[in-house]
Design an enzyme around this catalytic site. Structure first.
Site, PDB file in Angstrom:
ATOM      1  N   ASP A  25       0.831  -1.202   0.000  1.00  0.00           N
ATOM      2  CA  ASP A  25       0.000   0.000   0.000  1.00  0.00           C
ATOM      3  C   ASP A  25       0.866   1.254   0.000  1.00  0.00           C
ATOM      4  OD1 ASP A  25      -2.343   1.433   0.038  1.00  0.00           O
ATOM      5  OD2 ASP A  25      -2.659   1.252   2.201  1.00  0.00           O
ATOM      6  N   GLY A  28       0.304   5.348  -4.577  1.00  0.00           N
ATOM      7  CA  GLY A  28      -0.239   6.632  -5.010  1.00  0.00           C
ATOM      8  C   GLY A  28       0.296   7.793  -4.191  1.00  0.00           C
ATOM      9  N   ASN A  73     -10.681  -3.033  -6.073  1.00  0.00           N
ATOM     10  CA  ASN A  73      -9.872  -2.061  -6.819  1.00  0.00           C
ATOM     11  C   ASN A  73     -10.441  -1.715  -8.191  1.00  0.00           C
ATOM     12  OD1 ASN A  73      -6.637  -3.232  -5.553  1.00  0.00           O
ATOM     13  ND2 ASN A  73      -8.004  -1.655  -4.766  1.00  0.00           N
ATOM     14  N   ARG A 203      -5.463  -1.959   8.730  1.00  0.00           N
ATOM     15  CA  ARG A 203      -6.568  -2.863   8.427  1.00  0.00           C
ATOM     16  C   ARG A 203      -6.110  -3.918   7.427  1.00  0.00           C
ATOM     17  NH1 ARG A 203      -7.789   2.177   6.306  1.00  0.00           N
ATOM     18  NH2 ARG A 203      -7.722   2.306   4.033  1.00  0.00           N
ATOM     19  N   GLU A 216       0.826 -12.960  12.826  1.00  0.00           N
ATOM     20  CA  GLU A 216       1.311 -11.748  13.471  1.00  0.00           C
ATOM     21  C   GLU A 216       1.227 -10.619  12.443  1.00  0.00           C
ATOM     22  OE1 GLU A 216       2.211 -11.399  16.644  1.00  0.00           O
ATOM     23  OE2 GLU A 216       1.785 -13.521  17.025  1.00  0.00           O
TER      24      GLU A 216
END
EC number: 2.5.1.-
Length: 249
Positions: A25, A28, A73, A203, A216
């Site tokens: 992530d 952008g 997406n 998240r 984990e």
């Protein structure tokens, strides 16, 4: 054969997670910080993936599952979606030779029916070229959604019960796992030991919800294009400071 440097690094780190999942992530935002279009960040993220894959392979990681494109997406701007769909073509064209040399085996999870023909062709070619490799499995989650995966598994199980191939009493956690998309992975490495998410978001975003029950988690503010070898080693070092209890005391 590991070099002396890789062996030394493994000794310092301690236990190496056998299966690492990564939610890649921040592409952008990485591009925006540099006043570039979002697609510029996705291209830089492709280079980060190659470095992380080779590092994980050298450390002895067995499976690296990367969240490349989620079922959600598709709602992004069409030009960005088109660019992302072309990334596997560019990635495999550029990096399959070096991955193949490093004994990396490419596989995938996700629904392939919506993938463009050239994307699917590049993916299948990479899978075929590396299918006999015995090293790290680079497992692309492409057009993948965890809830959709579980829903599909439930449908198949229900149909097998209707067809008298299964009794309801036969349904166990292990059986359900055999109906999930990760059933092609070695049994001992199907569930991630460690899930990493970059960019500071906290998240899962529908990534491996069943398989991550006892994983984990490592969240880092580092944006994905900047997540290279040093950051992976830092994540594994953090993993080693924890005690995995699997629900026990």
């Amino acid at each position: 054969m590991f070099g002396l440097k890789a062996k030394s690094t493994k000794k310092v780190l301690g236990s190496i997670p056998k299966h690492i999942g990564i939610i890649m992530d921040g592409n952008g935002r990485w591009a925006k910080k540099r006043l570039k279009p979002r697609v510029f960040g996705h291209k830089a993220g492709m280079d980060a993936l190659q470095e992380v894959t080779i590092t994980a392979s050298e450390l002895g990681v067995k499976v690296l599952t990367v969240y490349a494109f989620s079922t959600e997406n598709w709602s992004r701007p069409q030009d960005e979606v088109s660019f992302i769909m072309n990334l596997p073509v560019a990635f495999f064209d550029k990096y399959v030779p070096v991955l193949h040399e490093n004994n990396v085996k490419i596989q995938m999870i996700g629904e392939t029916s919506r993938l463009p023909e050239d994307t699917l062709a590049a993916l299948n070619a990479a899978i075929d070229k590396t299918k006999r490799n015995t090293g790290l499995i680079l497992n692309f989650a492409l057009n993948y959604g965890g809830r959709a995966e579980i829903t599909s598994a439930v449908r198949f199980i229900a149909q097998d019960v209707l067809d008298a191939k299964l009794n309801p009493g036969d349904i166990t956690e292990d059986l359900i796992a055999n109906y999930l998309m990760t059933d092609h992975l070695p049994y001992l490495y199907r569930d991630p030991d460690l899930i990493i998410r970059t960019s500071g978001e906290l998240r899962l975003s529908n990534f491996l919800p069943w398989q991550s029950a006892y994983s984990e988690f490592y969240f880092t503010p580092v944006l994905w294009p900047d997540f290279k070898k040093a950051e992976l080693l830092k994540a594994i070092a953090d993993y080693n400071r924890r005690q995995r209890r699997f629900g026990k005391v």
